[in-house]
Design an enzyme around this catalytic site. Sequence first.
Site, mmCIF file in Angstrom:
data_model
loop_
_atom_site.group_PDB
_atom_site.id
_atom_site.type_symbol
_atom_site.label_atom_id
_atom_site.label_comp_id
_atom_site.label_asym_id
_atom_site.label_seq_id
_atom_site.Cartn_x
_atom_site.Cartn_y
_atom_site.Cartn_z
ATOM 1 N N ASP A 19 0.591 -4.437 -1.500
ATOM 2 C CA ASP A 19 -0.808 -4.148 -2.359
ATOM 3 C C ASP A 19 -0.905 -2.823 -1.036
ATOM 4 O O ASP A 19 -1.346 -3.283 0.239
ATOM 5 C CB ASP A 19 -1.895 -4.946 -2.483
ATOM 6 C CG ASP A 19 -2.572 -3.694 -3.330
ATOM 7 O OD1 ASP A 19 -3.311 -3.408 -3.018
ATOM 8 O OD2 ASP A 19 -3.177 -5.501 -3.975
ATOM 9 N N ASP A 36 2.464 0.451 0.130
ATOM 10 C CA ASP A 36 1.794 1.392 -1.126
ATOM 11 C C ASP A 36 3.986 1.568 -1.627
ATOM 12 O O ASP A 36 4.981 1.942 -1.167
ATOM 13 C CB ASP A 36 2.090 3.253 -0.584
ATOM 14 C CG ASP A 36 1.573 3.660 -1.565
ATOM 15 O OD1 ASP A 36 1.873 3.497 -2.681
ATOM 16 O OD2 ASP A 36 0.228 4.824 -1.487
ATOM 17 N N GLN A 81 2.747 -5.896 -10.459
ATOM 18 C CA GLN A 81 1.469 -4.737 -11.341
ATOM 19 C C GLN A 81 0.691 -4.223 -10.920
ATOM 20 O O GLN A 81 -0.046 -3.403 -11.583
ATOM 21 C CB GLN A 81 0.591 -6.076 -11.179
ATOM 22 C CG GLN A 81 1.805 -7.685 -11.577
ATOM 23 C CD GLN A 81 1.346 -7.673 -13.145
ATOM 24 O OE1 GLN A 81 0.449 -7.855 -13.646
ATOM 25 N NE2 GLN A 81 2.689 -8.784 -12.958
ATOM 26 N N SER A 116 -6.057 3.604 -16.368
ATOM 27 C CA SER A 116 -7.342 3.908 -17.173
ATOM 28 C C SER A 116 -6.501 5.384 -17.556
ATOM 29 O O SER A 116 -6.257 6.216 -16.713
ATOM 30 C CB SER A 116 -8.045 4.136 -16.092
ATOM 31 O OG SER A 116 -8.989 5.700 -16.825
ATOM 32 N N SER A 151 0.164 -2.033 -23.742
ATOM 33 C CA SER A 151 0.197 -1.345 -25.604
ATOM 34 C C SER A 151 -0.317 0.232 -25.803
ATOM 35 O O SER A 151 -0.132 0.138 -26.715
ATOM 36 C CB SER A 151 -1.303 -2.249 -25.980
ATOM 37 O OG SER A 151 -2.437 -1.589 -25.433
ATOM 38 N N TYR A 198 -1.265 8.126 -18.817
ATOM 39 C CA TYR A 198 -0.348 7.427 -18.184
ATOM 40 C C TYR A 198 0.077 6.486 -19.061
ATOM 41 O O TYR A 198 1.479 5.915 -19.090
ATOM 42 C CB TYR A 198 -2.191 6.282 -18.277
ATOM 43 C CG TYR A 198 -2.059 4.995 -18.532
ATOM 44 C CD1 TYR A 198 -1.765 4.336 -17.679
ATOM 45 C CD2 TYR A 198 -2.364 3.702 -18.889
ATOM 46 C CE1 TYR A 198 -2.104 2.649 -16.773
ATOM 47 C CE2 TYR A 198 -1.609 3.102 -19.375
ATOM 48 C CZ TYR A 198 -1.722 2.077 -17.728
ATOM 49 O OH TYR A 198 -1.681 0.700 -17.895
ATOM 50 N N ASN A 236 -5.926 -5.052 -23.374
ATOM 51 C CA ASN A 236 -7.289 -5.472 -22.831
ATOM 52 C C ASN A 236 -7.361 -6.001 -22.375
ATOM 53 O O ASN A 236 -7.777 -7.116 -22.663
ATOM 54 C CB ASN A 236 -7.773 -4.771 -24.488
ATOM 55 C CG ASN A 236 -7.692 -2.831 -24.264
ATOM 56 O OD1 ASN A 236 -6.900 -2.905 -25.428
ATOM 57 N ND2 ASN A 236 -8.297 -2.615 -24.906
ATOM 58 N N ARG A 238 -9.772 -3.647 -30.482
ATOM 59 C CA ARG A 238 -8.391 -4.145 -29.780
ATOM 60 C C ARG A 238 -8.841 -5.292 -29.317
ATOM 61 O O ARG A 238 -9.323 -6.442 -30.320
ATOM 62 C CB ARG A 238 -9.506 -3.635 -28.398
ATOM 63 C CG ARG A 238 -9.555 -2.183 -27.835
ATOM 64 C CD ARG A 238 -8.835 -1.145 -28.020
ATOM 65 N NE ARG A 238 -8.940 0.323 -27.634
ATOM 66 C CZ ARG A 238 -8.867 0.954 -28.540
ATOM 67 N NH1 ARG A 238 -8.520 0.870 -29.509
ATOM 68 N NH2 ARG A 238 -8.998 2.504 -28.258
ATOM 69 N N ASP A 278 -7.959 7.952 -26.867
ATOM 70 C CA ASP A 278 -8.125 6.382 -27.435
ATOM 71 C C ASP A 278 -7.658 6.281 -28.442
ATOM 72 O O ASP A 278 -8.004 7.397 -29.522
ATOM 73 C CB ASP A 278 -9.347 6.169 -27.533
ATOM 74 C CG ASP A 278 -10.530 5.093 -26.223
ATOM 75 O OD1 ASP A 278 -9.818 5.244 -24.940
ATOM 76 O OD2 ASP A 278 -10.943 5.263 -25.889
#
Length: 326
Positions: A36, A61, A81, A86, A126, A149, A178, A217, A287
């Site tokens: 991380d 990184d 992960q 965002s 998703s 994204y 979500n 959602r 969105d």
Amino acid sequence: MSTSKVVILITGGAGFIGSNLCEYFLNKNYHIRVLDNFSTGHRHNIDSFLTRDDFELIEGDIRSLDDCVRACVGVDYVLHQAALGSVPRSINDPITTNDVNVSGFLNMLVASRDAKVKRFIYAASSSTYGDSKSLPKVEDVIGKPLSPYAITKYVNELYADIFSKTYGLETIGLRYFNVFGRRQDPNGAYAAVIPLFVKQLMDLQSPVINGTGEYSRDFTYIDNVIQMNELAMLTDNPVACNTTYNTAVGDRTTLNQLVGYLKEYLKVYDGRIANVEINYGPARQGDIPHSLASIDKAKDLLGYKPSHDIEEGLRESVNWYWENLK
């Protein structure tokens, strides 16, 4: 490092989902290594693990191939992960989002291939469903991406597929819907909606819903996500590998319903929260209106059975936030 234990590398292990995976698999007697760079994760999420002999932290990184190679030495499974999440962040800064989510992902695939890891499980999204109107979302029916994204997460799936076919690296992508739960950060410009709303309501501030509040959602509690990662890691069904799965509950909740649940569960602690007004703003660019997953594939091939629905997950989350933010 103990060589008798199975070694799991969790990239982004100091983040919300990553740190929950760390805690779960440490309790299951695995040796955990985290890579991380703390760009979005927090040290306090993993502080309690740092003194353990079965936990390692590599501060590095995924955009550095050398860091990825170092992290993959002796690893049995990778739970990838690390990413810049965002949709709005990717619209504001598509280059960095691509560097982390695509170049970093490719580095991890190469390092995992060369280290001969048994399986590479990664956080898909998703958002890959893009402008597809069909509901529920089924894994093999996607539309065009609606944000930088979403493009990066779709490219991840394409790269994983090629590495499976070309190099024999077993991969499984988990399309998260979500995700929410304990340790999800309520602060910052790109905070997810549930922790943001919880914190605002606790502070008796009016949450702002983007649009009419009727967007829906498939909100997915963290324990369901942990279960899917474990099932993907341990499955011995050859048909279950080298593919993607919706990681969700298979139910949808509107933002108006969500706020209603949160006010109901929070007013137990402070009755004034029931009277906090909700404000409405413009719909957010990128969105999708509605998100609902079919989880049949995960049930059939992995034996997935969600442990928490939206209400159970929100109750547990609200309890956690009240104890940790107040």
